[in-house]
Design an enzyme around this catalytic site. Structure first.
Site, PDB file in Angstrom:
ATOM      1  N   CYS A 218       0.738  -1.047  -0.218  1.00 23.54           N
ATOM      2  CA  CYS A 218      -0.132  -0.079   0.142  1.00 23.54           C
ATOM      3  C   CYS A 218       0.711   0.931   0.177  1.00 23.54           C
ATOM      4  O   CYS A 218       0.379   2.078  -0.763  1.00 23.54           O
ATOM      5  CB  CYS A 218      -1.036   0.096   1.249  1.00 23.54           C
ATOM      6  SG  CYS A 218      -0.179  -0.297   2.693  1.00 23.54           S
TER       7      CYS A 218
ATOM      8  N   HIS B 170      -3.202   6.271   4.698  1.00 24.08           N
ATOM      9  CA  HIS B 170      -1.321   6.629   4.610  1.00 24.08           C
ATOM     10  C   HIS B 170      -0.943   8.106   4.448  1.00 24.08           C
ATOM     11  O   HIS B 170      -1.313   8.602   3.269  1.00 24.08           O
ATOM     12  CB  HIS B 170      -0.532   5.237   3.889  1.00 24.08           C
ATOM     13  CG  HIS B 170      -0.591   4.061   4.048  1.00 24.08           C
ATOM     14  ND1 HIS B 170      -1.208   3.797   5.530  1.00 24.08           N
ATOM     15  CD2 HIS B 170      -0.161   2.870   4.062  1.00 24.08           C
ATOM     16  CE1 HIS B 170      -1.403   2.182   5.864  1.00 24.08           C
ATOM     17  NE2 HIS B 170      -0.550   2.117   4.893  1.00 24.08           N
TER      18      HIS B 170
END
Ligand code: A2P
Length: 338
Positions: free
Chosen positions: A133, A247
């Site tokens: 990710c 994130h």
């Protein structure tokens, strides 16, 4: 694949997980053409019902016979489940898009970000890997820069959300925060350190030779593979922060030739999958709260790196939804490209 037989039968392995739920939503929101959706998870979830396109679909326990008649299998149930069941799915005739790290660095497995290297899909032998990710979120916005003025060195510092460790870690963040505010003791079970009002080095093991943790090593190796550039020099520091699902990454890049912030802005202005959020006047830049629930990766704080007198280096800051572009959305985009 059911070419000429109408839309594919699609299976989701790990349908009850944090990414699995988003996979279902992405297929629905993007009107993915399919004739049937089958949902699988562990025995714990067998019989649970999940909504898809106005219907209620049962979750079944994954077993060796689950893939009969399945054309596309989207896996997000951890590395060991992928290692065991992805080859079974391929043997049954399915094409697997795997969200785990199990096959990412295998030579015969394309590691795909559709905005960057969709051409590598042509070489797949049944399994396609969805990248880490952080790698997706950090490097999707860097690709237009790399193509115009090769990036030769990259330094990343990540601020990673709970979602990367799954639904149970997100729950732990919520419960431990509640306990902290109420002055109650909380025994953490999912993550190795207290999470509320804290941050810690990524909870993967450290390579005793390099001193880098697994997450950092993945970002380094996967960047090279996705860019198709084995010479790009990459370093990363990966940190878990008490954010639920997006994130952020602070990035410093060094190009082959001098580059300016306005050139970077121009390159990113119309780049696919990227949105500029770079308002210095209002001090408004990418934030995980804004990135949550959004498809594009937010990019801002684009500035010259003053520590490079040669003018070849740029600093920037990005935030992207880990469950969407960092996982489910990228996997569904791969399935669309198939
Ligand atoms: P379950 O909910 O039944 O445990 P997350 O990443 O959010 O932790 O989710 C992991 C997903 O992988 C869940 O859907 C979980 O199902 C599923 N899963 C975990 N272990 C297995 C297994 N051995 N077989 C099938 N699915 C599994």
């Amino acid at each position: 694949m059911s070419e000429g037989r109408g839309p594919p039968v699609v299976a989701i392995v790990g349908a009850t997980g944090a990414v699995g739920v988003e996979l279902i939503r992405c297929l629905e929101e993007r009107a993915f053409p399919l004739s049937e959706l089958r949902l699988f998870a562990s025995a714990r979830s067998a019989g649970k019902m999940l909504a898809f396109r106005g219907q209620s679909l049962p979750v079944r326990e994954l077993n060796e016979h689950s893939f009969s008649g399945v054309d596309i299998a989207l896996f997000s149930a951890g590395g060991s489940t992928s290692k065991r069941f992805a080859p079974i799915a391929v043997r049954a005739g399915a094409t697997v898009v795997d969200n785990s790290s199990a096959f990412r660095m295998d030579a015969g497995v394309p590691l795909v970000v559709p905005e960057i290297n969709p051409h590598t899909l042509r070489t797949h032998q049944g399994i396609i890997a969805n990248p880490n990710c952080c790698a997706i979120i950090a490097i999707t916005p860097l690709w237009p820069i790399h193509r115009s003025n090769r990036i030769r060195r990259l330094t990343l510092a990540t601020y990673q959300a709970a979602s990367g460790a799954g639904a149970a870690a997100m729950q732990e963040l919520l419960e431990s925060t509640r306990a902290y505010l109420e002055g109650r003791a909380y025994q953490h079970k999912v993550l190795p350190h207290p999470y509320a009002f804290n941050l810690f080095s990524h909870n993967t093991s450290i390579d005793p030779v390099t001193g880098y943790n697994d997450e950092e090593t993945k970002v380094i190796q996967e960047t090279r593979k996705i860019f198709g550039d084995p010479d790009i020099r990459v370093s990363a520091t990966c940190v878990r922060v008490p954010v639920l699902r997006a994130h952020s990454v602070a990035i410093t890049l060094e190009c082959e030739r001098p580059i300016t912030p306005s050139q970077v802005r121009e390159l990113l202005q119309s780049a696919p999958g990227v949105k500029l959020v770079d308002d210095a006047q209002r001090n408004y830049f990418p934030m995980p709260q804004d990135a949550s629930g959004q498809d594009p990766i937010l990019v801002g704080r684009i500035r010259q790196d003053l520590s490079d007198p040669g003018g070849r280096s740029i600093c920037l800051f990005v935030a992207g939804d880990q469950l969407l572009k960092g996982a489910a959305l990228n996997a569904v985009q791969i399935a669309e490209a198939l």
